[in-house]
Design an enzyme around this catalytic site. Sequence first.
Site, short mmCIF file in Angstrom:
data_model
loop_
_atom_site.label_atom_id
_atom_site.label_comp_id
_atom_site.label_asym_id
_atom_site.label_seq_id
_atom_site.Cartn_x
_atom_site.Cartn_y
_atom_site.Cartn_z
CE1 TYR A 112 97.87 -62.96 10.92
CE2 TYR A 112 98.87 -62.23 12.98
CZ TYR A 112 97.81 -62.81 12.29
OH TYR A 112 96.69 -63.23 12.97
CG ASN A 147 95.15 -69.61 9.90
OD1 ASN A 147 94.89 -69.35 11.08
ND2 ASN A 147 94.91 -68.75 8.92
CG HIS A 253 95.12 -70.43 15.59
ND1 HIS A 253 95.49 -69.19 16.04
CD2 HIS A 253 94.66 -70.24 14.31
CE1 HIS A 253 95.28 -68.28 15.10
NE2 HIS A 253 94.78 -68.89 14.03
CG HIS A 262 87.81 -66.70 11.17
ND1 HIS A 262 88.61 -65.77 11.78
CD2 HIS A 262 88.30 -66.85 9.91
CE1 HIS A 262 89.55 -65.38 10.94
NE2 HIS A 262 89.38 -66.01 9.80
CG HIS A 290 92.44 -60.99 14.18
ND1 HIS A 290 93.17 -60.42 13.16
CD2 HIS A 290 92.77 -62.31 14.18
CE1 HIS A 290 93.92 -61.34 12.57
NE2 HIS A 290 93.68 -62.50 13.17
#
Length: 364
Positions: A112, A147, A253, A262, A290
């Site tokens: 990240y 992503n 993913h 999501h 997450h």
Amino acid sequence: MVNDRTPLLPQVQQSGASSRISTVFNGKRILLVVCVSIGILGLWICSPRSMANTTTSSKPTIAANRENLSFLVVGDWGREGLYNQTLVAQQMGKIGGELGTQFVVSTGDNFYNSGLSNVSDPTFTYSFTDVYTASSLQTTWYAVLGNHDYKGNVLAQLSDDIVTRDWRWFCRRSFQLNFTMCNGSSAGSCNATLDMFFFDTTPFIDEYWTPEKISKFNWTGLAPREEQLQLQLDELREGLNTSSATWKIVVGHHTIRSVGNHGDYAELVEKLLPILEEFKVNAYINGHDHNLQHILRQDSTVNFFTSGGGSKSYAGLQAYTEEQGVRFARDGQGFLAVTVDSDSMSFSFYDVFGDELYSFVLGK
């Protein structure tokens, strides 16, 4: 428990869109002329073919001499040890030692917020090498891209040059692993196989290609989008069609079925899910949300496992109904442990304290 990790150096040949590594535990298997004999209780390893959008050879390490196979799965982790990433890593090391895990799977968003800038980016050390220091984690990490990885220099994560910084790292856009578990030194004692297909989901997500977002992603190395998607789907279909494995797992993913922040991705429900169902894939394992989840719907035979709790979490869960097939959902940090043998696959979620939260056993 003795955890024998002997370095093996398979060749990864180049040819189409992913790569394949085939491993035999405690037995012998010759898939093509090109094989490397290791000489440990007759263990052989070879890599018969690899496909496009990959880099060159790698040096994964696989544990030998096992009648079963154990590995850990963690996703969405690379934050230089912050957001409890270090604590999750410590518990992974503990559980990995207890189970004698042979490798680790990363479900993406490895670094990240914007992947790696180049092969020398110190983020790789701060988020990976310096965090996952337990002896049980000194084994190959098989990673897919997320992503956030696509917002940086994707080719850096795929490069062999970065492997010189930490030999454990193995990342490709897509690839295949084949494992055979044996309980003796002869080929006749091999009684279970596992095929794992690692799939690049990021190019499938429509919102990343909108005028507002497309410039934020690095699509270097991909074919034109529609061609890329079809190529990946065709090769996954081909791989699953030719697989006669006892167990089949696909790793990506993005979520297909999820009650996390999501939720379901319609693009994957439309394009990827039918292939998983057609070829009776036992489990699809992902990150992106997450949290930790297991979903098994009545209208599908595929088990969906989300393991995206490697660091920052607590984005919330959606309200869900019985029809959505939620067996387990935890909005928190943690990881997944998988053990495979001839009769079953077991999936266990652990939290940031190392406590087992949930376990599911899938029989033949």
